[in-house]
Design a protein around this motif. Structure first.
Motif, PDB file in Angstrom:
ATOM      1  N   GLY A  57       0.768  -0.572   0.163  1.00 10.98           N
ATOM      2  CA  GLY A  57      -0.036  -0.132  -0.489  1.00 10.98           C
ATOM      3  C   GLY A  57       1.127   1.340   0.087  1.00 10.98           C
ATOM      4  N   LYS A  58       0.307   2.243  -0.606  1.00  8.77           N
ATOM      5  CA  LYS A  58       1.412   3.382  -0.462  1.00  8.77           C
ATOM      6  C   LYS A  58       0.293   4.857  -0.491  1.00  8.77           C
ATOM      7  CE  LYS A  58       4.417   2.357  -4.174  1.00  8.77           C
ATOM      8  NZ  LYS A  58       5.386   2.676  -5.682  1.00  8.77           N
ATOM      9  N   ILE A  59       0.906   5.833   0.055  1.00 12.96           N
ATOM     10  CA  ILE A  59      -0.043   6.891   0.017  1.00 12.96           C
ATOM     11  C   ILE A  59       1.041   7.681  -0.574  1.00 12.96           C
ATOM     12  CG2 ILE A  59       1.510   7.893   1.987  1.00 12.96           C
ATOM     13  CD1 ILE A  59      -1.404   9.588   2.784  1.00 12.96           C
ATOM     14  N   LYS A  60       0.573   8.669  -1.575  1.00 11.40           N
ATOM     15  CA  LYS A  60       1.425   9.809  -2.702  1.00 11.40           C
ATOM     16  C   LYS A  60       0.119  11.127  -3.136  1.00 11.40           C
ATOM     17  CE  LYS A  60       3.895   7.766  -5.492  1.00 11.40           C
ATOM     18  NZ  LYS A  60       5.561   7.830  -4.845  1.00 11.40           N
ATOM     19  N   GLY A  61       0.518  11.581  -3.089  1.00 10.62           N
ATOM     20  CA  GLY A  61       0.789  13.406  -3.511  1.00 10.62           C
ATOM     21  C   GLY A  61       1.176  14.195  -1.928  1.00 10.62           C
ATOM     22  N   SER A  62       0.888  15.702  -2.583  1.00 14.14           N
ATOM     23  CA  SER A  62       1.252  16.452  -1.462  1.00 14.14           C
ATOM     24  C   SER A  62       0.257  16.939  -0.479  1.00 14.14           C
ATOM     25  CB  SER A  62       2.303  17.446  -2.414  1.00 14.14           C
ATOM     26  OG  SER A  62       1.781  18.057  -3.018  1.00 14.14           O
ATOM     27  N   GLY A  63      -0.970  16.520  -0.819  1.00 13.60           N
ATOM     28  CA  GLY A  63      -1.813  16.987  -0.150  1.00 13.60           C
ATOM     29  C   GLY A  63      -2.810  18.196  -0.984  1.00 13.60           C
ATOM     30  N   PRO A  64      -4.426  17.278  -1.024  1.00 16.03           N
ATOM     31  CA  PRO A  64      -4.518  16.611  -0.436  1.00 16.03           C
ATOM     32  C   PRO A  64      -4.254  14.803  -1.361  1.00 16.03           C
ATOM     33  CG  PRO A  64      -7.113  17.452  -1.363  1.00 16.03           C
ATOM     34  CD  PRO A  64      -5.343  18.147  -1.944  1.00 16.03           C
ATOM     35  N   TYR A  65      -4.290  13.810  -0.356  1.00 13.49           N
ATOM     36  CA  TYR A  65      -3.428  12.924  -0.640  1.00 13.49           C
ATOM     37  C   TYR A  65      -3.973  11.500  -1.408  1.00 13.49           C
ATOM     38  CZ  TYR A  65      -0.450  14.894   2.202  1.00 13.49           C
ATOM     39  OH  TYR A  65       1.014  15.881   2.925  1.00 13.49           O
ATOM     40  N   ARG A  66      -3.803  10.136  -1.606  1.00 10.00           N
ATOM     41  CA  ARG A  66      -4.015   9.417  -2.425  1.00 10.00           C
ATOM     42  C   ARG A  66      -3.508   8.328  -1.655  1.00 10.00           C
ATOM     43  NH1 ARG A  66      -2.341  12.830  -6.812  1.00 10.00           N
ATOM     44  NH2 ARG A  66      -0.472  11.223  -6.348  1.00 10.00           N
ATOM     45  N   VAL A  67      -4.518   7.371  -1.461  1.00  9.73           N
ATOM     46  CA  VAL A  67      -4.216   6.084  -0.900  1.00  9.73           C
ATOM     47  C   VAL A  67      -3.739   5.053  -2.132  1.00  9.73           C
ATOM     48  CG1 VAL A  67      -4.136   4.499   0.582  1.00  9.73           C
ATOM     49  CG2 VAL A  67      -3.415   6.652   1.629  1.00  9.73           C
ATOM     50  N   GLY A  68      -3.492   4.184  -2.670  1.00 14.91           N
ATOM     51  CA  GLY A  68      -3.668   3.041  -3.105  1.00 14.91           C
ATOM     52  C   GLY A  68      -3.163   1.539  -2.143  1.00 14.91           C
ATOM     53  N   LEU A  69      -4.119   0.579  -3.185  1.00 11.03           N
ATOM     54  CA  LEU A  69      -3.823  -0.339  -1.994  1.00 11.03           C
ATOM     55  C   LEU A  69      -3.986  -2.032  -2.955  1.00 11.03           C
ATOM     56  CD1 LEU A  69      -6.157  -0.613   1.027  1.00 11.03           C
ATOM     57  CD2 LEU A  69      -3.447   0.602   1.011  1.00 11.03           C
ATOM     58  N   LYS A  70      -2.643  -2.713  -3.318  1.00  8.20           N
ATOM     59  CA  LYS A  70      -2.987  -3.862  -4.509  1.00  8.20           C
ATOM     60  C   LYS A  70      -3.072  -4.771  -3.620  1.00  8.20           C
ATOM     61  CE  LYS A  70      -0.271  -5.608  -8.610  1.00  8.20           C
ATOM     62  NZ  LYS A  70       0.868  -5.345  -9.822  1.00  8.20           N
ATOM     63  N   MET A  71      -3.407  -5.428  -3.848  1.00 10.45           N
ATOM     64  CA  MET A  71      -4.181  -6.701  -3.634  1.00 10.45           C
ATOM     65  C   MET A  71      -4.077  -8.043  -4.326  1.00 10.45           C
ATOM     66  SD  MET A  71      -8.280  -5.692  -2.020  1.00 10.45           S
ATOM     67  CE  MET A  71      -8.898  -5.471  -3.652  1.00 10.45           C
ATOM     68  N   ASP A  72      -4.168  -9.522  -4.415  1.00 15.02           N
ATOM     69  CA  ASP A  72      -3.469 -10.264  -4.975  1.00 15.02           C
ATOM     70  C   ASP A  72      -4.415 -10.527  -6.196  1.00 15.02           C
ATOM     71  OD1 ASP A  72      -2.512 -11.361  -3.475  1.00 15.02           O
ATOM     72  OD2 ASP A  72      -3.807 -13.065  -2.133  1.00 15.02           O
ATOM     73  N   LEU A  73      -6.056  -9.573  -6.297  1.00 16.13           N
ATOM     74  CA  LEU A  73      -6.503  -9.938  -7.522  1.00 16.13           C
ATOM     75  C   LEU A  73      -7.037  -8.777  -7.779  1.00 16.13           C
ATOM     76  CD1 LEU A  73      -8.541 -13.144  -7.085  1.00 16.13           C
ATOM     77  CD2 LEU A  73      -6.372 -12.926  -8.567  1.00 16.13           C
ATOM     78  N   GLY A  74      -6.659  -7.170  -7.367  1.00 21.74           N
ATOM     79  CA  GLY A  74      -7.006  -5.504  -7.289  1.00 21.74           C
ATOM     80  C   GLY A  74      -6.609  -4.785  -7.128  1.00 21.74           C
ATOM     81  N   TRP A  75      -7.624  -3.480  -6.987  1.00 23.19           N
ATOM     82  CA  TRP A  75      -6.872  -2.485  -5.727  1.00 23.19           C
ATOM     83  C   TRP A  75      -7.843  -2.219  -5.437  1.00 23.19           C
ATOM     84  CZ3 TRP A  75      -2.603  -0.723  -6.267  1.00 23.19           C
ATOM     85  CH2 TRP A  75      -1.823  -1.072  -7.199  1.00 23.19           C
ATOM     86  N   VAL A  76      -7.347  -1.475  -4.334  1.00 24.12           N
ATOM     87  CA  VAL A  76      -8.920  -0.168  -3.548  1.00 24.12           C
ATOM     88  C   VAL A  76      -7.807   1.446  -3.842  1.00 24.12           C
ATOM     89  CG1 VAL A  76      -9.465   0.390  -1.228  1.00 24.12           C
ATOM     90  CG2 VAL A  76      -9.223  -2.134  -1.911  1.00 24.12           C
ATOM     91  N   TYR A  77      -8.551   1.913  -3.564  1.00 21.84           N
ATOM     92  CA  TYR A  77      -8.437   3.800  -4.714  1.00 21.84           C
ATOM     93  C   TYR A  77      -8.938   4.279  -3.437  1.00 21.84           C
ATOM     94  CZ  TYR A  77      -7.318   7.392  -7.204  1.00 21.84           C
ATOM     95  OH  TYR A  77      -6.922   8.764  -7.539  1.00 21.84           O
ATOM     96  N   ALA A  78      -8.523   5.327  -3.133  1.00 25.58           N
ATOM     97  CA  ALA A  78      -8.853   6.675  -2.481  1.00 25.58           C
ATOM     98  C   ALA A  78      -8.490   7.940  -2.641  1.00 25.58           C
ATOM     99  CB  ALA A  78      -9.822   6.171  -1.017  1.00 25.58           C
ATOM    100  N   GLU A  79      -8.916   8.804  -3.136  1.00 28.40           N
ATOM    101  CA  GLU A  79      -8.076  10.530  -3.093  1.00 28.40           C
ATOM    102  C   GLU A  79      -8.873  11.379  -2.904  1.00 28.40           C
ATOM    103  OE1 GLU A  79      -9.619  11.379  -7.707  1.00 28.40           O
ATOM    104  OE2 GLU A  79      -8.348  11.670  -7.457  1.00 28.40           O
TER     105      GLU A  79
END
Lengths: 116, 243
Positions: A57-79
């Motif tokens: 899982g990673k948090i990216k951006g400089s605010g507001p931020y984005r978070v993406g979680l890589k799963m075995d079969l897909g993704w979870v994402y929020a911005e």
């Protein structure tokens, strides 16, 4: 909640990596959005206690931020994430607030189910 | 939580009826709303009057407003702590208005329209049979803007409709849709709440995570006697539901 500290969030994402987790993911423009804006459009979605596991899982951006979680079969994402807290139960609660302080997005991870 | 200032502007006729005195004839009143604060916005003045008249009021509150977007300003809660905070605010508002019987249905905010309809109707029907009120106050189904408002109001009128006519309580509904006057005509019940305006303000303020910002503005407008703001503290209007 406090403004996001990306390092603190990233290390929490590392700690939760590979575990079976309960997810609360939500976006919302508010039930009264159409009413106040005078336009017939409200958008939102939420899932509570979805069971997931992510490889990384990673948090990216400089605010507001984005978070993406890589799963075995897909993704979870929020911005649009602006605030966070790691609460007493070790849960990672991330949220985005608009200019008026209203919640617009939430991404939360917990090792135990969220209440209710 | 909803703001009435925008959609009240096209209704400027004289107050049609003042029926505060009729309230004194009630035996027991059930107030039925989905979110902590709906009771204060819609019926705080009426509830405070009932309390003054010694008429018991039961508030059936379906959710704890868990999905509310406001967290206070400055922020008082997060998604997980909000329900407990809103429960405390609700209990404070109930104390101010004299509601001693608070029933929490424990449902989740924004999900009422997805519940099994028959189940919801029977839950409410059972409570009404137990409490046996002479009057029920809720939203007007189909004219309440928020899906939770409409779903709970629909279940409420349906539950009442299924009761034998001789024990059926009167139902006062609050309509807030922009087309309400066109569809329903004028409200037939307008309660003069000016003598308990302070209680209404205090109850609305008790829901501080939701109302802190708007109350500042509202109180300034009341001090300036702006007509739209004065409506909040002078009258509560309802439509009697016809079965």
């Amino acid at each position: 909640m406090k403004p996001i500290n990306a390092d603190a969030v990233q290390s929490c994402l590392e700690r939760l990596k590979g575990k079976e987790l309960f997810l609360h993911l939500e976006t919302t423009s508010g039930a009264y959005a159409a009413h106040h804006a005078g336009k017939p459009f409200v958008a939102g979605a939420f899932i509570r206690n979805g069971l997931i596991r992510y490889q990384h899982g990673k948090i990216k951006g400089s605010g507001p931020y984005r978070v993406g979680l890589k799963m075995d079969l897909g993704w979870v994402y929020a911005e649009g994430l602006t605030h966070f807290v790691i609460d007493q139960r070790g849960r990672l609660l991330l949220a985005g607030y608009d200019d008026s302080g209203n919640l617009t997005v939430a991404l939360q991870l917990s090792e135990e189910p969220f209440d209710h | 939580m909803f703001l009435l200032t925008v959609y009240d502007q096209d209704y400027r006729e004289e107050w049609p009826y003042l029926t505060g005195r009729e309230l004194q004839e009630e035996r027991h009143v059930v107030v039925l709303f989905p979110h902590p604060d709906d009771e204060s916005f819609v019926a705080a003045g009426t509830i405070a009057l009932l309390n003054q008249y010694g008429i018991p009021v039961t508030y059936i509150c379906a959710t704890l407003g868990e999905m509310g977007r406001r967290m206070g300003h400055p922020v008082l809660a997060n998604r997980e702590t909000l329900p407990e905070l809103r429960k405390q605010e609700l209990e404070r508002a109930c104390a101010i208005l004299g509601i001693s019987d608070l029933r929490l249905l424990g449902l989740r905010d924004k999900t009422l329209e997805f519940e099994d309809e028959e189940w919801l109707i029977s839950q409410i029907g059972d409570l009404l049979s137990e409490i046996h009120p002479s009057l029920v106050i809720t939203f007007y189904p189909g004219h309440a803007i928020h899906p939770d408002h409409d779903a709970l109001a629909y279940a409420a009128v349906e539950a009442v409709a299924r009761m034998p006519e001789e024990i059926r309580p009167t139902v006062y509904c609050r309509a807030i849709s922009p087309q309400r006057f066109e569809a329903l005509g004028k409200p037939d019940v307008v309660i003069d709440i000016s003598t308990v305006a302070d209680k209404k303000i205090a109850a609305m303020k008790a829901h501080q995570s939701q109302t802190k910002e708007m109350m500042k503005e509202l109180e300034q407008k009341i001090a300036a006697e702006e007509p739209e703001a004065m409506r909040w503290v002078q009258r509560e209007e309802f439509w009697t539901y016809t079965f």
